[in-house]
Structures are given as structure tokens and as C-alpha cells.
Design a protein around this motif. Structure first.
Motif, PDB file in Angstrom:
ATOM      1  N   THR A 119       0.845  -1.191   0.000  1.00 22.43           N
ATOM      2  CA  THR A 119       0.000   0.000   0.000  1.00 22.43           C
ATOM      3  C   THR A 119       0.881   1.242   0.000  1.00 22.43           C
ATOM      4  O   THR A 119       2.032   1.206   0.434  1.00 22.43           O
ATOM      5  N   SER A 120       0.312   2.345  -0.483  1.00 17.70           N
ATOM      6  CA  SER A 120       1.062   3.594  -0.642  1.00 17.70           C
ATOM      7  C   SER A 120       0.902   4.451   0.609  1.00 17.70           C
ATOM      8  O   SER A 120      -0.087   5.170   0.763  1.00 17.70           O
ATOM      9  N   HIS A 121       1.886   4.345   1.514  1.00 18.61           N
ATOM     10  CA  HIS A 121       1.837   5.075   2.773  1.00 18.61           C
ATOM     11  C   HIS A 121       3.264   5.370   3.206  1.00 18.61           C
ATOM     12  O   HIS A 121       4.195   4.646   2.828  1.00 18.61           O
ATOM     13  N   ASP A 122       3.441   6.414   4.009  1.00 23.32           N
ATOM     14  CA  ASP A 122       4.798   6.827   4.381  1.00 23.32           C
ATOM     15  C   ASP A 122       5.319   5.991   5.548  1.00 23.32           C
ATOM     16  O   ASP A 122       5.542   6.478   6.650  1.00 23.32           O
ATOM     17  N   ALA A 123       5.506   4.724   5.273  1.00 25.19           N
ATOM     18  CA  ALA A 123       6.040   3.781   6.256  1.00 25.19           C
ATOM     19  C   ALA A 123       6.869   2.756   5.503  1.00 25.19           C
ATOM     20  O   ALA A 123       6.748   2.596   4.288  1.00 25.19           O
ATOM     21  N   ALA A 124       7.709   2.051   6.238  1.00 23.89           N
ATOM     22  CA  ALA A 124       8.579   1.050   5.615  1.00 23.89           C
ATOM     23  C   ALA A 124       7.780  -0.199   5.297  1.00 23.89           C
ATOM     24  O   ALA A 124       7.353  -0.922   6.189  1.00 23.89           O
ATOM     25  N   GLY A 125       7.544  -0.450   4.011  1.00 19.98           N
ATOM     26  CA  GLY A 125       6.891  -1.687   3.611  1.00 19.98           C
ATOM     27  C   GLY A 125       5.454  -1.810   4.049  1.00 19.98           C
ATOM     28  O   GLY A 125       4.973  -2.914   4.334  1.00 19.98           O
ATOM     29  N   CYS A 126       4.717  -0.708   4.128  1.00 19.31           N
ATOM     30  CA  CYS A 126       3.316  -0.749   4.541  1.00 19.31           C
ATOM     31  C   CYS A 126       2.539  -1.684   3.620  1.00 19.31           C
ATOM     32  O   CYS A 126       2.722  -1.672   2.394  1.00 19.31           O
ATOM     33  N   CYS A 127       1.669  -2.494   4.201  1.00 20.15           N
ATOM     34  CA  CYS A 127       0.927  -3.452   3.380  1.00 20.15           C
ATOM     35  C   CYS A 127      -0.496  -3.615   3.879  1.00 20.15           C
ATOM     36  O   CYS A 127      -0.839  -3.250   5.004  1.00 20.15           O
ATOM     37  N   GLY A 128      -1.322  -4.159   2.994  1.00 23.95           N
ATOM     38  CA  GLY A 128      -2.640  -4.642   3.361  1.00 23.95           C
ATOM     39  C   GLY A 128      -2.605  -6.152   3.363  1.00 23.95           C
ATOM     40  O   GLY A 128      -1.591  -6.772   3.014  1.00 23.95           O
ATOM     41  N   PHE A 129      -3.714  -6.768   3.740  1.00 24.62           N
ATOM     42  CA  PHE A 129      -3.768  -8.223   3.823  1.00 24.62           C
ATOM     43  C   PHE A 129      -5.024  -8.757   3.151  1.00 24.62           C
ATOM     44  O   PHE A 129      -6.115  -8.185   3.306  1.00 24.62           O
ATOM     45  N   LEU A 130      -4.843  -9.856   2.428  1.00 21.58           N
ATOM     46  CA  LEU A 130      -5.951 -10.652   1.918  1.00 21.58           C
ATOM     47  C   LEU A 130      -5.949 -11.949   2.714  1.00 21.58           C
ATOM     48  O   LEU A 130      -4.961 -12.685   2.706  1.00 21.58           O
ATOM     49  N   VAL A 131      -7.031 -12.210   3.422  1.00 24.30           N
ATOM     50  CA  VAL A 131      -7.129 -13.364   4.310  1.00 24.30           C
ATOM     51  C   VAL A 131      -8.209 -14.310   3.808  1.00 24.30           C
ATOM     52  O   VAL A 131      -9.336 -13.884   3.528  1.00 24.30           O
ATOM     53  N   ALA A 142      -7.048  -2.742   4.031  1.00 28.05           N
ATOM     54  CA  ALA A 142      -6.003  -1.748   3.764  1.00 28.05           C
ATOM     55  C   ALA A 142      -6.491  -0.440   4.358  1.00 28.05           C
ATOM     56  O   ALA A 142      -7.408   0.188   3.821  1.00 28.05           O
ATOM     57  N   THR A 143      -5.906  -0.031   5.472  1.00 23.82           N
ATOM     58  CA  THR A 143      -6.433   1.115   6.214  1.00 23.82           C
ATOM     59  C   THR A 143      -5.503   2.312   6.272  1.00 23.82           C
ATOM     60  O   THR A 143      -5.840   3.308   6.909  1.00 23.82           O
ATOM     61  N   ASP A 144      -4.362   2.262   5.637  1.00 27.39           N
ATOM     62  CA  ASP A 144      -3.459   3.421   5.549  1.00 27.39           C
ATOM     63  C   ASP A 144      -2.899   3.448   4.136  1.00 27.39           C
ATOM     64  O   ASP A 144      -1.977   2.697   3.809  1.00 27.39           O
ATOM     65  N   VAL A 147      -3.246   6.430  -1.943  1.00 34.54           N
ATOM     66  CA  VAL A 147      -3.876   6.235  -3.248  1.00 34.54           C
ATOM     67  C   VAL A 147      -4.281   4.778  -3.373  1.00 34.54           C
ATOM     68  O   VAL A 147      -3.593   3.880  -2.872  1.00 34.54           O
ATOM     69  N   LEU A 148      -5.404   4.546  -4.011  1.00 35.27           N
ATOM     70  CA  LEU A 148      -5.894   3.184  -4.217  1.00 35.27           C
ATOM     71  C   LEU A 148      -5.313   2.662  -5.527  1.00 35.27           C
ATOM     72  O   LEU A 148      -5.820   2.950  -6.600  1.00 35.27           O
ATOM     73  N   THR A 149      -4.243   1.892  -5.426  1.00 36.21           N
ATOM     74  CA  THR A 149      -3.581   1.385  -6.623  1.00 36.21           C
ATOM     75  C   THR A 149      -4.367   0.231  -7.239  1.00 36.21           C
ATOM     76  O   THR A 149      -5.258  -0.354  -6.611  1.00 36.21           O
ATOM     77  N   HIS A 192      -3.283   9.506   3.269  1.00 33.22           N
ATOM     78  CA  HIS A 192      -4.527   8.802   3.583  1.00 33.22           C
ATOM     79  C   HIS A 192      -5.573   9.055   2.501  1.00 33.22           C
ATOM     80  O   HIS A 192      -5.461   9.997   1.709  1.00 33.22           O
ATOM     81  N   LEU A 193      -6.628   8.231   2.497  1.00 34.24           N
ATOM     82  CA  LEU A 193      -7.715   8.384   1.533  1.00 34.24           C
ATOM     83  C   LEU A 193      -8.762   9.362   2.060  1.00 34.24           C
ATOM     84  O   LEU A 193      -9.139   9.317   3.235  1.00 34.24           O
TER      85      LEU A 193
END
Length: 268
Positions: A119-131, A142-144, A147-149, A192-193
Motif C-alpha cells: 500500500t502507498s503510505h509513508d512507512a517502511a513496507g506498509c501493506c494490506g492483507f488478503l485473508v 487496507a487502512t493506511d 492512493v488506491l492502486t 490517507h484516503l
């Protein structure tokens, strides 16, 4: 049926649960270990049912209780390699912690399948999860993200339940008390969105068949649930596809657990 709930949601702390038949994953731990364990207990979730802890990134509102929790409960920790590295470098990981990187791949977590996506956020390796749960229910979070890529949206399209942020109302942010540099950061592609961006994504996902959406990470200073609802109404009207009967869209409360949301394979 699988279930999803937020324990808390916002810059003061973020945590959520994906559960099926008593087994569950905890996503982020942005409040203290004690507060997290209390919330889990009040929901009837036992420590023995916890199969793993997923962390989206290293910002404090997502890892505040991490170190103590890992020492006390000792679940395996799943995050991107970059997030694991920075957590290690900042002394937030006990030496004995079981660490699993999820960059661009699916890993098995005691019957759950967990895939991380950037995910596009100002953190190291920020990610969302598909469970994917043991019985085949799917949810994506995906909460941070600034932009919605296409990659994020593709993962959302695979899910019966989607947890996405609706962080700020542009006018409230523009006229609000934040200093200019922070306003620029929030509006940037690594921030953020807005409500409008989030609502447009929700309308598109619902048109594609998604029937469960949790709207998360509302700003306490730059947003209000009524403004989120207004943006959703406008997005559905603009899409030409009204929100159908039976579709559940929940705005996650900031300090307390939300409501359980059930989801399953039959809903797609």
C-alpha cells in the motif's frame, strides 16, 4: 460463517479481528496489550484461539502494544520484510518472536491463508492483507494508503468483506487546525484516503458484488461519520448502481469495538 470486527480504529489506535469457529487472526495492535486482551475477552475470544498477529506497518497507532503482547501471548507475527526489519531495529520485537514475511506471497497460518500486498503510505513496507479462512471466506484490509492502486483494488475484488479507510473530509482538513506540512502529508499519495476516494471505491466494489464493507481510520479532527455517509450517498448516485438491499456498510467506531460482520463464500 466467518466474522470480522474492529477493536478500535483511528490515529489513537487500530486493531481488528478475523474469526471463524473460534480461531482468529489479530490485525494490528495499536493499543496496549492489556486493552487488547480485555477487548478480546469481552468478545469471547480466548488466547488459545489466536492463530497469528498481522501488522500492516510500524506506525505507533498500529503497534503500540506489540512488544508486550509478543512477550506475553507469543503468536507468530506476519508483516512485510521491511516492516519486520524496522520493528527489529527499533527494539519492538522480543528475541524469541516468530517472524514471517508476507511480501507478495500467500502463507499458511494454521488453516488461514494470508497474503500481503503493498500500500502507498509513508512507512517502511506498509501493506494490506488478503485473508482466506479455513472454510474459504475471504476478506481484505487496507487502512493506511494515500492512493488506491490497481494492486490494492484487485485484492479488494477477491474479497467478500473489505476494510478500507475513509480518513478525512477535504474541506475539514483544509480549514482545520493541522499545520500545512501535515495537511500536505495527509493529502499526498503516501498519506490517507479522502471520503470521496474511499466512497468511490466502495461503490465500485459493491457494484462488483461485495456486500460487506468496514470503513476505518476516520480522523477525529478532519472527519465525521455523517460526512462519510454523505460521500457514500453521492458515490452510489454517481455510479448509477444504488446500494442493494442486504449490503452492510459499517463505519468503525474510534475507541470501542464495532459490530461483528459475517461474511462467507456464498456472498460472491
Amino acid at each position: 460463517m466467518a466474522r470480522f470486527i474492529t477493536l478500535c480504529s483511528g490515529s489513537s489506535g487500530n486493531a481488528a479481528v478475523v474469526e471463524e469457529e473460534g480461531a482468529y487472526l489479530l490485525i494490528d495492535i495499536g493499543v496496549s496489550c492489556r486493552a487488547t486482551l480485555t477487548a478480546l475477552s469481552q468478545l469471547g475470544l480466548t488466547q488459545s484461539g489466536l492463530q497469528g498477529l498481522l501488522v500492516t506497518h510500524e506506525h505507533i497507532d498500529h503497534v503500540r502494544g506489540l512488544e508486550v503482547f509478543l512477550r506475553r501471548v507469543q503468536p507468530p507475527l506476519f508483516a512485510s520484510a521491511a516492516t519486520l526489519d524496522i520493528l527489529w531495529e527499533t527494539d519492538k520485537l522480543p528475541a524469541a518472536a516468530e517472524l514471517v514475511a508476507v511480501d507478495g506471497r500467500s502463507v499458511e497460518v494454521n488453516g488461514f491463508q494470508v497474503a500481503g500486498f503493498a500500500t502507498s503510505h509513508d512507512a517502511a513496507g506498509c501493506c494490506g492483507f488478503l485473508v482466506t479462512t479455513p472454510r474459504g471466506a475471504t476478506m481484505a484490509l487496507a487502512t493506511d494508503l494515500g492512493v488506491l492502486t490497481e494492486q490494492v483494488f484487485r485484492n479488494f475484488q477477491k474479497a467478500q468483506l473489505v476494510a478500507i479507510e475513509a480518513n478525512y473530509d477535504p474541506e475539514m482538513l483544509r480549514t482545520g487546525p493541522y499545520p500545512p506540512y501535515l495537511k500536505r502529508r495527509i493529502k499526498s499519495q503516501h498519506g490517507h484516503l479522502s471520503n470521496e476516494d474511499s466512497a468511490a471505491a466502495v461503490a465500485a466494489l459493491v457494484a462488483g458484488g461485495c456486500r460487506r464493507v468496514a470503513l476505518c481510520h476516520l480522523s477525529v479532527d478532519n472527519n465525521h461519520p455523517d460526512l462519510v455517509k454523505k460521500a457514500l450517498d453521492m458515490a452510489f448516485a454517481a455510479s448509477g448502481h444504488p446500494c442493494p438491499a442486504g449490503c452492510e456498510i459499517q463505519i468503525a467506531p474510534r475507541y470501542t469495538p464495532g459490530r461483528w460482520m459475517e461474511f462467507g463464500p456464498a456472498e460472491r
